[in-house]
Design a protein around this motif. Structure first.
Motif: not given
Lengths: 290, 244
Positions: B56-57, B59
């Motif tokens: 979803r988010s 890095e």
């Protein structure tokens, strides 16, 4: 009977038709190995059934029985059917088998309605679209055989090109993705190959039984080997043999559809393999246990 | 330089959050155990790091580059039950899959690839089984084939999903030896691990996970009774002796 069969072989058209069936069976057996291992046998059956409305619609729109037009229609509805199966699985609580069952029956039902309409139409009788249900290899004319043969060779080439990649994405898709393989693209290629076989096999084998020509040869081949490359080529060979013998028999007996004959030959090879297969056959297994 | 830099990873499955805002950095040459209760998202974390499931988010940076640039530096040992062991393939062919990047798209494996695969098989004591169809191997042997395949990847970072689950003593020893070799060569290893009793023996770092990152650090600092209670929700009383 044999004399009669051999006499037939002198006909150039029959030799062409047999070559078409041989290449179709060969390509179908090769692609089928991957379909079977990917556990997509039922999906391939749904794709075949979903191709039939496309044939009818192609005829209704263009009013001519030109094989390329009908096959384009078949490709489109087959892909729509496959897409709808994914959609049903994603957006309902239904399992894959239920979704496939719905698509098979809805598409087959609507194609029968369409075919009946065409039949009652003035030009309907010449259409002879019913051959697409059970297949009639003898109804293929020279031009159509060329189309089938060339397409089968292209499908064969693509499968051979992606052989190693297919092996990886089917055995362990996560690992393949981790290695940077374009798994979604490769799945798409495999899907394209199945649709390709269905569509070029539709007039020879018919929509009802084409899935059997995709699945039965690899199923039989699996009993003789533990190696994917051997399984795939053996399956291609079984497909080719079934295609040729089935077509040959069906053309020598009037009104005998080709699809059922091909499937009967393939199934006989399957039963022999199930019993006598050198790696997984029932007899060898029984001997090992005792 | 960090081997692995995870920042703010969140993952949802069917709109249910599985991982929330996971951030930690891993130094090269460390052995990290990922510990947490069932459903804590341990496998999901590994898959998210590898890019196998969509985030979803968040890095992932591998040696300071985005994952896509340095994907080849990561080796992967999935859970054994995730593949069809009835597949018509032998042990050597499975290991050759780890060599795929060297072999390349559309190409066939060459003699040196096969030699490389056999070396990897030998390192996990499985060379004698190279020609065996994989269904004829025991669970531990199958696990060692997966290890050999990861070895064949020749990666810098190894992610392993429960490699110790249900294996025999010989396989357990092989995995431990492999981890020691990797550490000695400054390679980084992250392992989803179930057995709390062995954590202090196997790993120098621990990541405690329960949908969120409870804590990450050296085993000595992080693997405490208090932190385990936070992770498992007070159900670890029976593990008193296991903690440091």
């Amino acid at each position: 009977m044999l004399e009669h069969l051999l006499l037939d072989l002198s006909s150039a058209n029959l030799r062409w038709v047999l070559t078409g069936s041989l290449l179709l069976g060969f390509a179908s057996g090769l692609v089928g190995s991957f379909v079977l291992l990917k556990k997509q046998s039922l999906i391939s059956d749904a794709m075949a059934h979903a191709a039939l409305p496309g044939v009818a619609l192609g005829f209704l729109v263009f009013h001519e029985k030109s094989l390329p037009v009908l096959l384009i229609g078949a490709t489109i509805t087959s892909l729509i059917g496959t897409y709808l199966i994914q959609l049903i699985i994603q957006h309902s609580k239904l399992e894959a088998d239920a979704a496939i069952g719905i698509i098979i029956s809805v598409f087959f039902g609507s194609s029968i309605v369409l075919l009946t309409c065409i039949q009652q139409h003035a030009s309907g009788n010449q259409a002879g679209l019913n051959t697409f249900i059970f297949g009639q290899a003898a109804s293929l004319i020279g031009r159509d055989v060329h189309l089938v043969a060339v397409s089968a060779v292209i499908l064969l080439g693509i499968t051979m090109l992606f052989f190693k990649e297919f092996k990886m994405i089917i055995f362990d898709p996560n690992f393949a993705k981790g290695m940077g393989l374009p798994v979604t693209f490769l799945n798409g290629v495999l899907m394209f190959l199945i649709v390709g076989i269905v569509v070029i096999g539709i007039q020879t084998v018919g929509v009802i039984l084409i899935a059997a020509l995709i699945i039965t040869p690899p199923l039989a081949a699996r009993y003789w080997t533990e190696k994917l490359s051997v399984m795939a080529w053996l399956s291609a060979l079984i497909g080719a043999v079934s295609g040729v013998i089935g077509t040959w028999f069906s053309t020598s007996i009037p009104d005998l559809p080709t699809g059922p004959m091909i499937v009967l030959v393939a199934s006989s090879i399957f039963i022999i393999s199930l019993l006598f297969g050198s790696k997984r056959g029932l007899i060898i297994k029984a001997v090992h246990v005792s | 330089m960090h081997a692995l830099e995870i920042s703010n990873i969140s993952v949802s499955y069917n709109k249910q959050p599985v991982l929330e805002n996971i951030s930690f950095t891993v130094a090269p040459g460390t052995l990290t155990g990922i510990i947490g209760p069932n459903g804590a998202g341990k496998s999901s974390l590994i898959k998210a790091i590898l890019g196998l499931i969509s985030k979803r988010s968040g890095e992932v940076k591998v040696y300071q580059k985005p994952l896509s640039k340095h994907k080849h530096l990561i080796g992967y040992v999935p859970q054994r039950n995730e593949v069809d062991w009835d597949f018509p393939i032998n042990a050597r062919d499975v290991v050759l899959m780890g060599r795929y990047r060297k072999i390349g798209f559309f190409k066939k494996s060459k003699k040196q690839d096969i030699e490389w695969a056999d070396q990897c098989l030998a390192k996990v004591g499985m060379l004698d089984y190279a020609e065996r169809q994989i269904s004829q191997l025991s669970g531990g042997q199958q696990q060692r084939i997966f290890l050999a395949r990861a070895l064949a990847q020749d990666a810098s970072i190894y992610l392993m999903d429960e490699p110790f689950a249900g294996v025999d003593a010989a396989t357990e020893k092989a995995i431990i030896q492999l981890m020691k070799d990797w550490k000695a060569n400054d390679k980084t290893v992250l392992v989803v691990h179930h057995d709390l009793q062995t954590v202090t023996d196997y790993f120098d770092h621990v990541l405690l996970l329960n949908k969120q990152c409870i804590q990450y650090g050296t085993t000595h600092h992080v693997f405490t009774h208090e932190n385990l209670e936070k992770t498992f929700g007070g159900r670890v009383s029976f593990l008193n002796q296991a903690t440091v």
